[in-house]
Write a protein that holds these residues in place. Structure first.
Motif, PDB file in Angstrom:
ATOM      1  N   LYS A  95       0.847  -1.190   0.000  1.00  0.00           N
ATOM      2  CA  LYS A  95       0.000   0.000   0.000  1.00  0.00           C
ATOM      3  C   LYS A  95       0.882   1.238   0.000  1.00  0.00           C
ATOM      4  CE  LYS A  95      -3.554  -2.101   2.915  1.00  0.00           C
ATOM      5  NZ  LYS A  95      -4.161  -2.045   4.250  1.00  0.00           N
ATOM      6  N   CYS A  96       0.388   2.295  -0.595  1.00  0.00           N
ATOM      7  CA  CYS A  96       1.075   3.586  -0.576  1.00  0.00           C
ATOM      8  C   CYS A  96       1.141   4.076   0.867  1.00  0.00           C
ATOM      9  CB  CYS A  96       0.313   4.590  -1.439  1.00  0.00           C
ATOM     10  SG  CYS A  96       0.982   6.268  -1.390  1.00  0.00           S
ATOM     11  N   VAL A  97       2.337   4.454   1.320  1.00  0.00           N
ATOM     12  CA  VAL A  97       2.493   4.906   2.701  1.00  0.00           C
ATOM     13  C   VAL A  97       1.843   6.271   2.939  1.00  0.00           C
ATOM     14  CG1 VAL A  97       4.588   3.547   3.092  1.00  0.00           C
ATOM     15  CG2 VAL A  97       4.793   5.915   2.319  1.00  0.00           C
ATOM     16  N   ILE A  98       1.476   6.973   1.881  1.00  0.00           N
ATOM     17  CA  ILE A  98       0.844   8.281   2.034  1.00  0.00           C
ATOM     18  C   ILE A  98      -0.678   8.164   2.052  1.00  0.00           C
ATOM     19  CG2 ILE A  98       0.490  10.551   0.956  1.00  0.00           C
ATOM     20  CD1 ILE A  98       3.407  10.400   0.013  1.00  0.00           C
ATOM     21  N   LEU A 131       5.061   3.850  -2.669  1.00  0.00           N
ATOM     22  CA  LEU A 131       4.201   4.966  -3.043  1.00  0.00           C
ATOM     23  C   LEU A 131       3.350   4.557  -4.233  1.00  0.00           C
ATOM     24  CD1 LEU A 131       6.638   8.040  -2.969  1.00  0.00           C
ATOM     25  CD2 LEU A 131       5.021   7.346  -1.204  1.00  0.00           C
ATOM     26  N   CYS A 132       2.126   5.069  -4.282  1.00  0.00           N
ATOM     27  CA  CYS A 132       1.322   4.898  -5.486  1.00  0.00           C
ATOM     28  C   CYS A 132       1.940   5.782  -6.571  1.00  0.00           C
ATOM     29  CB  CYS A 132      -0.139   5.275  -5.228  1.00  0.00           C
ATOM     30  SG  CYS A 132      -0.421   7.025  -4.850  1.00  0.00           S
ATOM     31  N   ALA A 133       1.589   5.529  -7.814  1.00  0.00           N
ATOM     32  CA  ALA A 133       2.165   6.290  -8.921  1.00  0.00           C
ATOM     33  C   ALA A 133       1.917   7.783  -8.745  1.00  0.00           C
ATOM     34  CB  ALA A 133       1.594   5.798 -10.250  1.00  0.00           C
ATOM     35  N   LYS A 134       0.722   8.155  -8.282  1.00  0.00           N
ATOM     36  CA  LYS A 134       0.374   9.566  -8.109  1.00  0.00           C
ATOM     37  C   LYS A 134       1.298  10.244  -7.104  1.00  0.00           C
ATOM     38  CE  LYS A 134      -3.247  12.474  -6.155  1.00  0.00           C
ATOM     39  NZ  LYS A 134      -4.542  12.467  -5.483  1.00  0.00           N
ATOM     40  N   PHE A 137       4.925  10.497  -8.283  1.00  0.00           N
ATOM     41  CA  PHE A 137       5.050  11.598  -9.236  1.00  0.00           C
ATOM     42  C   PHE A 137       5.102  12.941  -8.502  1.00  0.00           C
ATOM     43  CE2 PHE A 137       3.116  14.855 -11.956  1.00  0.00           C
ATOM     44  CZ  PHE A 137       3.986  14.812 -13.034  1.00  0.00           C
ATOM     45  N   LEU A 138       4.211  13.117  -7.512  1.00  0.00           N
ATOM     46  CA  LEU A 138       4.204  14.357  -6.740  1.00  0.00           C
ATOM     47  C   LEU A 138       5.529  14.559  -6.022  1.00  0.00           C
ATOM     48  CD1 LEU A 138       0.651  14.398  -5.115  1.00  0.00           C
ATOM     49  CD2 LEU A 138       1.592  16.081  -6.691  1.00  0.00           C
ATOM     50  N   LYS A 139       6.024  13.494  -5.401  1.00  0.00           N
ATOM     51  CA  LYS A 139       7.275  13.607  -4.641  1.00  0.00           C
ATOM     52  C   LYS A 139       8.439  13.968  -5.549  1.00  0.00           C
ATOM     53  CE  LYS A 139      10.669  11.229  -1.984  1.00  0.00           C
ATOM     54  NZ  LYS A 139      11.621  10.333  -2.490  1.00  0.00           N
ATOM     55  N   LYS A 140       8.466  13.379  -6.728  1.00  0.00           N
ATOM     56  CA  LYS A 140       9.573  13.652  -7.640  1.00  0.00           C
ATOM     57  C   LYS A 140       9.523  15.083  -8.167  1.00  0.00           C
ATOM     58  CE  LYS A 140      10.625   9.038  -9.425  1.00  0.00           C
ATOM     59  NZ  LYS A 140      10.983   8.582  -8.146  1.00  0.00           N
ATOM     60  N   LEU A 142       7.915  17.709  -6.534  1.00  0.00           N
ATOM     61  CA  LEU A 142       7.868  18.683  -5.442  1.00  0.00           C
ATOM     62  C   LEU A 142       8.789  18.175  -4.349  1.00  0.00           C
ATOM     63  CD1 LEU A 142       4.002  19.013  -5.133  1.00  0.00           C
ATOM     64  CD2 LEU A 142       5.511  20.623  -6.268  1.00  0.00           C
ATOM     65  N   LYS A 143       9.316  19.067  -3.581  1.00  0.00           N
ATOM     66  CA  LYS A 143      10.078  18.602  -2.429  1.00  0.00           C
ATOM     67  C   LYS A 143       9.106  17.877  -1.507  1.00  0.00           C
ATOM     68  CE  LYS A 143      13.313  22.388  -2.657  1.00  0.00           C
ATOM     69  NZ  LYS A 143      13.670  23.680  -2.109  1.00  0.00           N
ATOM     70  N   GLN A 144       9.628  16.913  -0.736  1.00  0.00           N
ATOM     71  CA  GLN A 144       8.742  16.133   0.126  1.00  0.00           C
ATOM     72  C   GLN A 144       7.948  17.006   1.081  1.00  0.00           C
ATOM     73  OE1 GLN A 144      11.103  12.901   1.812  1.00  0.00           O
ATOM     74  NE2 GLN A 144       9.505  11.523   1.151  1.00  0.00           N
ATOM     75  N   THR A 145       8.577  18.026   1.644  1.00  0.00           N
ATOM     76  CA  THR A 145       7.840  18.866   2.591  1.00  0.00           C
ATOM     77  C   THR A 145       6.736  19.644   1.879  1.00  0.00           C
ATOM     78  OG1 THR A 145       9.489  20.628   2.358  1.00  0.00           O
ATOM     79  CG2 THR A 145       9.764  19.095   4.206  1.00  0.00           C
ATOM     80  N   GLU A 146       6.989  20.040   0.627  1.00  0.00           N
ATOM     81  CA  GLU A 146       5.948  20.728  -0.141  1.00  0.00           C
ATOM     82  C   GLU A 146       4.784  19.783  -0.406  1.00  0.00           C
ATOM     83  OE1 GLU A 146       8.154  21.969  -3.580  1.00  0.00           O
ATOM     84  OE2 GLU A 146       8.416  23.986  -2.786  1.00  0.00           O
ATOM     85  N   THR A 147       5.109  18.562  -0.792  1.00  0.00           N
ATOM     86  CA  THR A 147       4.064  17.572  -1.052  1.00  0.00           C
ATOM     87  C   THR A 147       3.228  17.358   0.206  1.00  0.00           C
ATOM     88  OG1 THR A 147       5.469  16.471  -2.670  1.00  0.00           O
ATOM     89  CG2 THR A 147       3.618  15.199  -1.804  1.00  0.00           C
ATOM     90  N   GLY A 148       3.911  17.202   1.343  1.00  0.00           N
ATOM     91  CA  GLY A 148       3.206  16.997   2.608  1.00  0.00           C
ATOM     92  C   GLY A 148       2.289  18.158   2.932  1.00  0.00           C
ATOM     93  N   LYS A 149       2.807  19.374   2.795  1.00  0.00           N
ATOM     94  CA  LYS A 149       1.993  20.550   3.127  1.00  0.00           C
ATOM     95  C   LYS A 149       0.771  20.637   2.215  1.00  0.00           C
ATOM     96  CE  LYS A 149       2.300  25.438   4.263  1.00  0.00           C
ATOM     97  NZ  LYS A 149       3.162  26.637   4.307  1.00  0.00           N
ATOM     98  N   LYS A 150       0.971  20.393   0.935  1.00  0.00           N
ATOM     99  CA  LYS A 150      -0.159  20.453   0.001  1.00  0.00           C
ATOM    100  C   LYS A 150      -1.199  19.385   0.333  1.00  0.00           C
ATOM    101  CE  LYS A 150       2.073  22.775  -3.809  1.00  0.00           C
ATOM    102  NZ  LYS A 150       2.331  22.827  -5.225  1.00  0.00           N
ATOM    103  N   MET A 151      -0.732  18.199   0.741  1.00  0.00           N
ATOM    104  CA  MET A 151      -1.691  17.151   1.094  1.00  0.00           C
ATOM    105  C   MET A 151      -2.460  17.516   2.364  1.00  0.00           C
ATOM    106  SD  MET A 151      -0.013  13.520  -0.001  1.00  0.00           S
ATOM    107  CE  MET A 151       1.558  13.749   0.784  1.00  0.00           C
ATOM    108  N   PHE A 152      -1.762  18.119   3.358  1.00  0.00           N
ATOM    109  CA  PHE A 152      -2.459  18.537   4.567  1.00  0.00           C
ATOM    110  C   PHE A 152      -3.476  19.632   4.267  1.00  0.00           C
ATOM    111  CE2 PHE A 152       1.092  16.575   7.024  1.00  0.00           C
ATOM    112  CZ  PHE A 152       0.303  15.719   7.773  1.00  0.00           C
TER     113      PHE A 152
END
Length: 191
Positions: A95-98, A131-134, A137-140, A142-152
């Motif tokens: 499963k995708c950890v996110i 990680l799922c493909a989506k 792709f986001l992580k690659k 965007l920086k991981q912290t940016e991805t996290g903030k956008k998801m929150f």
């Protein structure tokens, strides 16, 4: 028969030392692949990124790559072995950890370097995640912290819409930590 990666490399070698934008490369690649095979080249962007990640292409700017014949190919980039990929997938329960989706949901899964290999991340069990493909792709992109903030922020909007007050409070606390440490200030959230 030439593979899609071989075709991409052929194109960049024919245009050595020249900055090539994605659209220029994609147009040629899709047309040439169609002529040679009669098939559709589904994701030339991914192939270009793959060749960059493997050290064959230099990323000049967002969406612009260059092949330099004298550029030293990076040989320090480690990929996960098939056995290690299986162990990481098993640990993460396929499963995708996110987001928690997996193959049973019809989603393509990737084994990803937590610390990117381009930044010295090794292909180890501890540095791997599913990680799922989506989200890969986001992580690659965007920086991981940016991805996290956008998801929150996205989760916050959903929680507000569903009137989940406990979840709203929890996510706002997390987002306030981003502010406290001045992380990704260019990404704004509505309070």
């Amino acid at each position: 028969m030439t593979s899609q990666l071989d075709l991409i490399l052929e194109f960049f070698k024919a245009n050595a030392n020249k900055d090539i934008s994605h659209p220029e490369a994609v147009d040629w690649l899709t047309n040439e692949w169609q002529k040679r095979t009669g098939k559709v080249f589904r994701d030339p962007d991914r192939g270009i990124r793959t060749l960059h990640q493997k050290g064959y292409l230099i990323k000049v700017a967002k969406g612009i790559y260059r092949f330099e014949p004298n550029f030293k190919l990076r040989d320090d980039l480690e990929d996960f072995t098939p056995d290690l990929k299986k162990k990481i997938l098993d640990r993460d329960e396929h499963k995708c950890v996110i987001c928690g989706v997996g193959q049973k949901d019809g989603v393509e899964l990737h084994v990803d370097h937590i610390k990117p290999k381009e930044l010295g991340g090794k292909a180890t069990f501890e540095n791997g995640q599913t990680l799922c493909a989506k989200h890969n792709f986001l992580k690659k992109n965007l920086k991981q912290t940016e991805t996290g903030k956008k998801m929150f922020i996205q989760m916050l909007e959903t929680a507000k819409a569903e009137n989940e007050t406990f979840l709203v409070k929890f996510i706002e606390e997390i987002l306030s930590v981003y502010e406290k440490h001045n992380m990704n200030g260019h990404i704004r959230w509505k309070k």
